[in-house]
Design a protein around this motif. Sequence first.
Motif, PDB file in Angstrom:
ATOM      1  N   LEU A  88      27.823  36.543  34.407  1.00 22.14           N
ATOM      2  CA  LEU A  88      28.378  35.395  33.675  1.00 22.14           C
ATOM      3  C   LEU A  88      29.403  34.671  34.534  1.00 22.14           C
ATOM      4  O   LEU A  88      29.414  33.451  34.616  1.00 22.14           O
ATOM      5  CB  LEU A  88      29.020  35.867  32.361  1.00 22.14           C
ATOM      6  CG  LEU A  88      28.053  36.284  31.251  1.00 22.14           C
ATOM      7  CD1 LEU A  88      28.817  36.897  30.077  1.00 22.14           C
ATOM      8  CD2 LEU A  88      27.240  35.089  30.767  1.00 22.14           C
ATOM      9  N   LEU A  89      30.259  35.454  35.181  1.00 27.59           N
ATOM     10  CA  LEU A  89      31.302  34.855  36.017  1.00 27.59           C
ATOM     11  C   LEU A  89      30.697  34.171  37.240  1.00 27.59           C
ATOM     12  O   LEU A  89      31.115  33.089  37.642  1.00 27.59           O
ATOM     13  CB  LEU A  89      32.300  35.933  36.465  1.00 27.59           C
ATOM     14  CG  LEU A  89      33.209  36.449  35.372  1.00 27.59           C
ATOM     15  CD1 LEU A  89      33.893  37.729  35.805  1.00 27.59           C
ATOM     16  CD2 LEU A  89      34.257  35.407  35.007  1.00 27.59           C
ATOM     17  N   ARG A 129      36.129  49.978  39.962  1.00 31.85           N
ATOM     18  CA  ARG A 129      35.248  49.164  40.798  1.00 31.85           C
ATOM     19  C   ARG A 129      34.691  47.989  40.001  1.00 31.85           C
ATOM     20  O   ARG A 129      34.598  46.865  40.509  1.00 31.85           O
ATOM     21  CB  ARG A 129      34.127  50.033  41.371  1.00 31.85           C
ATOM     22  CG  ARG A 129      34.620  51.025  42.417  1.00 31.85           C
ATOM     23  CD  ARG A 129      33.486  51.593  43.253  1.00 31.85           C
ATOM     24  NE  ARG A 129      32.757  52.642  42.558  1.00 31.85           N
ATOM     25  CZ  ARG A 129      33.079  53.940  42.615  1.00 31.85           C
ATOM     26  NH1 ARG A 129      34.116  54.317  43.343  1.00 31.85           N
ATOM     27  NH2 ARG A 129      32.370  54.846  41.974  1.00 31.85           N
ATOM     28  N   VAL A 130      34.344  48.247  38.723  1.00 33.08           N
ATOM     29  CA  VAL A 130      33.811  47.170  37.874  1.00 33.08           C
ATOM     30  C   VAL A 130      34.894  46.104  37.676  1.00 33.08           C
ATOM     31  O   VAL A 130      34.652  44.904  37.855  1.00 33.08           O
ATOM     32  CB  VAL A 130      33.335  47.733  36.515  1.00 33.08           C
ATOM     33  CG1 VAL A 130      33.053  46.615  35.528  1.00 33.08           C
ATOM     34  CG2 VAL A 130      32.089  48.586  36.684  1.00 33.08           C
ATOM     35  N   LEU A 131      36.104  46.549  37.319  1.00 33.30           N
ATOM     36  CA  LEU A 131      37.184  45.591  37.078  1.00 33.30           C
ATOM     37  C   LEU A 131      37.479  44.786  38.352  1.00 33.30           C
ATOM     38  O   LEU A 131      37.705  43.571  38.283  1.00 33.30           O
ATOM     39  CB  LEU A 131      38.453  46.311  36.622  1.00 33.30           C
ATOM     40  CG  LEU A 131      38.472  46.809  35.173  1.00 33.30           C
ATOM     41  CD1 LEU A 131      39.807  47.455  34.856  1.00 33.30           C
ATOM     42  CD2 LEU A 131      38.217  45.674  34.181  1.00 33.30           C
ATOM     43  N   HIS A 132      37.469  45.480  39.473  1.00 39.30           N
ATOM     44  CA  HIS A 132      37.730  44.806  40.756  1.00 39.30           C
ATOM     45  C   HIS A 132      36.719  43.684  40.984  1.00 39.30           C
ATOM     46  O   HIS A 132      37.082  42.549  41.312  1.00 39.30           O
ATOM     47  CB  HIS A 132      37.666  45.860  41.872  1.00 39.30           C
ATOM     48  CG  HIS A 132      37.383  45.319  43.231  1.00 39.30           C
ATOM     49  ND1 HIS A 132      38.272  44.546  43.933  1.00 39.30           N
ATOM     50  CD2 HIS A 132      36.286  45.435  44.031  1.00 39.30           C
ATOM     51  CE1 HIS A 132      37.739  44.226  45.106  1.00 39.30           C
ATOM     52  NE2 HIS A 132      36.535  44.752  45.181  1.00 39.30           N
ATOM     53  N   LEU A 133      35.440  43.985  40.754  1.00 42.30           N
ATOM     54  CA  LEU A 133      34.404  42.969  40.958  1.00 42.30           C
ATOM     55  C   LEU A 133      34.583  41.796  39.998  1.00 42.30           C
ATOM     56  O   LEU A 133      34.468  40.631  40.397  1.00 42.30           O
ATOM     57  CB  LEU A 133      33.028  43.590  40.732  1.00 42.30           C
ATOM     58  CG  LEU A 133      32.267  44.102  41.951  1.00 42.30           C
ATOM     59  CD1 LEU A 133      30.855  44.470  41.559  1.00 42.30           C
ATOM     60  CD2 LEU A 133      32.228  43.050  43.056  1.00 42.30           C
ATOM     61  N   LEU A 134      34.880  42.114  38.737  1.00 40.98           N
ATOM     62  CA  LEU A 134      35.030  41.054  37.734  1.00 40.98           C
ATOM     63  C   LEU A 134      36.210  40.145  38.094  1.00 40.98           C
ATOM     64  O   LEU A 134      36.090  38.920  38.067  1.00 40.98           O
ATOM     65  CB  LEU A 134      35.260  41.656  36.336  1.00 40.98           C
ATOM     66  CG  LEU A 134      34.075  42.378  35.699  1.00 40.98           C
ATOM     67  CD1 LEU A 134      34.473  42.999  34.367  1.00 40.98           C
ATOM     68  CD2 LEU A 134      32.918  41.397  35.476  1.00 40.98           C
ATOM     69  N   ILE A 135      37.328  40.755  38.448  1.00 40.93           N
ATOM     70  CA  ILE A 135      38.532  39.961  38.732  1.00 40.93           C
ATOM     71  C   ILE A 135      38.323  39.102  39.982  1.00 40.93           C
ATOM     72  O   ILE A 135      38.653  37.925  40.002  1.00 40.93           O
ATOM     73  CB  ILE A 135      39.772  40.877  38.890  1.00 40.93           C
ATOM     74  CG1 ILE A 135      40.061  41.595  37.570  1.00 40.93           C
ATOM     75  CG2 ILE A 135      40.996  40.076  39.316  1.00 40.93           C
ATOM     76  CD1 ILE A 135      41.050  42.752  37.677  1.00 40.93           C
ATOM     77  N   GLU A 136      37.734  39.725  41.013  1.00 42.37           N
ATOM     78  CA  GLU A 136      37.523  38.972  42.254  1.00 42.37           C
ATOM     79  C   GLU A 136      36.532  37.829  42.029  1.00 42.37           C
ATOM     80  O   GLU A 136      36.675  36.751  42.603  1.00 42.37           O
ATOM     81  CB  GLU A 136      36.995  39.896  43.356  1.00 42.37           C
ATOM     82  CG  GLU A 136      37.993  40.943  43.827  1.00 42.37           C
ATOM     83  CD  GLU A 136      39.223  40.351  44.490  1.00 42.37           C
ATOM     84  OE1 GLU A 136      39.078  39.377  45.241  1.00 42.37           O
ATOM     85  OE2 GLU A 136      40.338  40.852  44.235  1.00 42.37           O
ATOM     86  N   THR A 137      35.531  38.055  41.208  1.00 40.46           N
ATOM     87  CA  THR A 137      34.527  37.025  40.960  1.00 40.46           C
ATOM     88  C   THR A 137      35.105  35.910  40.085  1.00 40.46           C
ATOM     89  O   THR A 137      34.764  34.737  40.253  1.00 40.46           O
ATOM     90  CB  THR A 137      33.282  37.625  40.261  1.00 40.46           C
ATOM     91  OG1 THR A 137      32.922  38.816  40.947  1.00 40.46           O
ATOM     92  CG2 THR A 137      32.107  36.677  40.276  1.00 40.46           C
ATOM     93  N   GLY A 138      35.972  36.282  39.165  1.00 39.77           N
ATOM     94  CA  GLY A 138      36.520  35.294  38.224  1.00 39.77           C
ATOM     95  C   GLY A 138      37.738  34.575  38.763  1.00 39.77           C
ATOM     96  O   GLY A 138      38.194  33.593  38.178  1.00 39.77           O
TER      97      GLY A 138
END
Lengths: 391, 450
Positions: B37-38, B87-96
């Motif tokens: 989504l992001l 790792r999931v949060l890291h990806l979400l934050i970096e992508t968003g």
Amino acid sequence: MPRRDWILLPALSLLTICLMFVSTELIARWIFPTLPTVGEDCMVFDDPSTGSRGIPNSECSEKLPDGELTEYSFNSCGHRAGMECGVKTPGAYRIVMLGSSIATGMRVPRDETFAALLPVELSQRTGRKVELYNEGMPWRPPSVIALHFDEVLAAKPDMVLWVLSPRDIWNESHPQSLPVPDSKASAPGSTAGLVLAAPYRVMVAFAQRSVPDVVRNLWDRKKTGFLLRHYLYESQSQYVKSYLMRDRDVEYLKVEPSEEWQTRLQQLDGITTELEAQARVADVPLVVLLVPERAQAAMISMGDWPTRFDPYKLDNELRSMIITHGGTYIDILPALRHILNPEKGYFSVDGHPNAQGHAMISRLLATELTSGAVPALKVATQSQAASGQGR
Amino acid sequence: MVLLWASIVFIGLLAKDLIVILPLAGFLLLGYTGFLLLERGYRRSLVWSILAVIFAYIWLKKYTFLPAGIFLHCPYFTLGLSYIFFRVLHLLIETGDDGHQKPRVGPVAYLLYMLNFTTFISGPIQRYDEFARDQFADEPIPLGPRMVALQFERIIRGFFKVNVLATLLHAVQDDALSQMYQPLPLSLKLFAALRLAIVYPFFLYSNFSGYIDIVIAMARLMRLRLPENFDRPFSASSVLEFWNRWHMTLSNWLKTYVYNPLLLLLMRRISSVAMQPFLGVFGFFVTFFLVGVWHGRTSEFVFFGVLTGGGMSTNKLWQLALTRALGRKGYKALAGNPTYIAAGRGLNFAWFAFTLFWFWSNWSQIDRLFAALDATQWIGIWLAIWLVATAALGSWEWLRFVLLSLRTSDGPLLASRYLRVVFATALGVAGLVITVLLNQPAPGIVYKAF
């Protein structure tokens, strides 16, 4: 990396391994010396008609790696009794003790066994002369005890003390299945022998057995293994953890033991019924004592154990079994909770009680015997008992 | 693909049943949906994705403050979830995040990153860009004989730490713990309390850093570089420094994604210059409170978080107060004083050991432990630990300095490959023999003749 290092580094690694093993073995042999003879050399184990027995008028000596020099002297009846067999001293209260290796005082000089300490302690506490004739003999499960019980009663003792250990119940077997001694094979060699005899032994061993068996056997004979085990098992929790890894031998600790163990208990129940009846007819009190194994003592002292185990289970079962048949049961296990590291009263690898353990058993046993378990030995007042303990 | 298959086999061996993995698979899917989504520009989904992932995490981990009725009651696999969560949060934050270069992550790369077996169970927590740099490099990083030998040496060291040191230290702790509950003379109880408190930090260090040594070396043998997680933590002379040396990837992650954004937010809201240093104090408390909460799902870990966050913020306040009292130069001079450093090292160790009581035990154990001695005796114990740790850790630092100063023409003596081969061999042999012994049943009564 220089080319010579491709040779030098692996060689250095190999040299390190060799030096480590040889130096540790030599240090272990220096710290834990032994004798090539063992106490069992004075005993016969392969006579189905009698079960295990001592060789009359024999003497042997041994030295456990972490024990002291121990002499074994057997009287003309083949007992390690510290006295000749025969009738009791006039006026004395005579206890005849039965049991296996713990009762015999294996690995401990006779003077330091509870067989020697108990009569002194009881005499002091009760003010009357108490003597103890020790008929204990290694590898005497209940069925072998039963073989000799009529002879024991015929000597007209004032009390029969039967010392049981969980191992005795587990070892309950027919005489024909008694193990054959092989003391020569397990006799540890000298330091020179380490270098000279080792290759020959390894070749012979590999020719006769499977590789894992040989490796295990060689390892078990090396003092390095003993040294490491000795220090590892000094830790209460580590010892209990390692001990509970055993499969068959810990059935007596299991909350839900195997059918095989329950069968052994039923056999024991049958034998105790028979022995109690004989003792009743002879009008001799039969007193049964359970000496815990090292791990059992450690678990009780720690007050904590895995849920599938219960160190008091066998104690409770034996008490109920003995009392039901009209005998007397001496319960020393709960007292271990109040003793710091009671497992230190045992040899850490061998598992038999050491001198400290024999003194502990003697003290606990004397307290129970004089507090009313056996009317003839009851100390009249608490103050007397206390003064006896103080001595 | 080798790494993916190795990771799948690894998880398969641990889980043994496909059904128990489904909740974990659902968690991974939730994370990837949020990521897609992001990636497709739905920036508003960032907050909701993060909240959904956090809720799914605390739900799957069964945090005790949630009603028990909402949990899944069938057995399922949660091993590795704590690290996948980061790792999931890291990806979400970096992508968003607008300010960052967005990572491009396909489904296979996503699975590889999440399930990488070398970091699966206990980290270290690796950033995606670092992972992708090695994993998807056109030219794999070199792996010569020297590098292979160094990794084997590290595996041996890790094996020894985990299987020997940690096991033996754990036994010492167990023995001390059981003695605390026994009716023993006071002197023995005091000694047991001392051992109990001192041994656990070393156990934890041996266990965790040994594991990290093994996985970092294994990953390097697979041409993958993992971040370091420990840097001689007990040499830290303050709580603030300690968390820069202990579980470094966790504290770095939290500093990046919690401390820094929180501080920025607070500084935007509170403009008072006088208040600004205290915003950092508050930020430290929140960040390291979360360190505690993340470690476990019960109230003991909440308290562990309070103590950890409290320790960090108190240390920061102490720094501020000293700077105010002595001036910047005066404080700098004091902080460089060897006695002050040694005392700080000892105090940090004692504090860490104290906080760990809520890490390894539960409330009923803590009640029993603290009831075993009175308040004065416990204060005496902690003071003794401070003193002992100051002396012992100070001596260790001195010894290390002396040993490292021994040099040959090729460099420090301790770095000599010959010495290292001897050391690694000795450690490996000792580790192997003791591990075998520890895993062998103890003998019962031995009849020598048989």
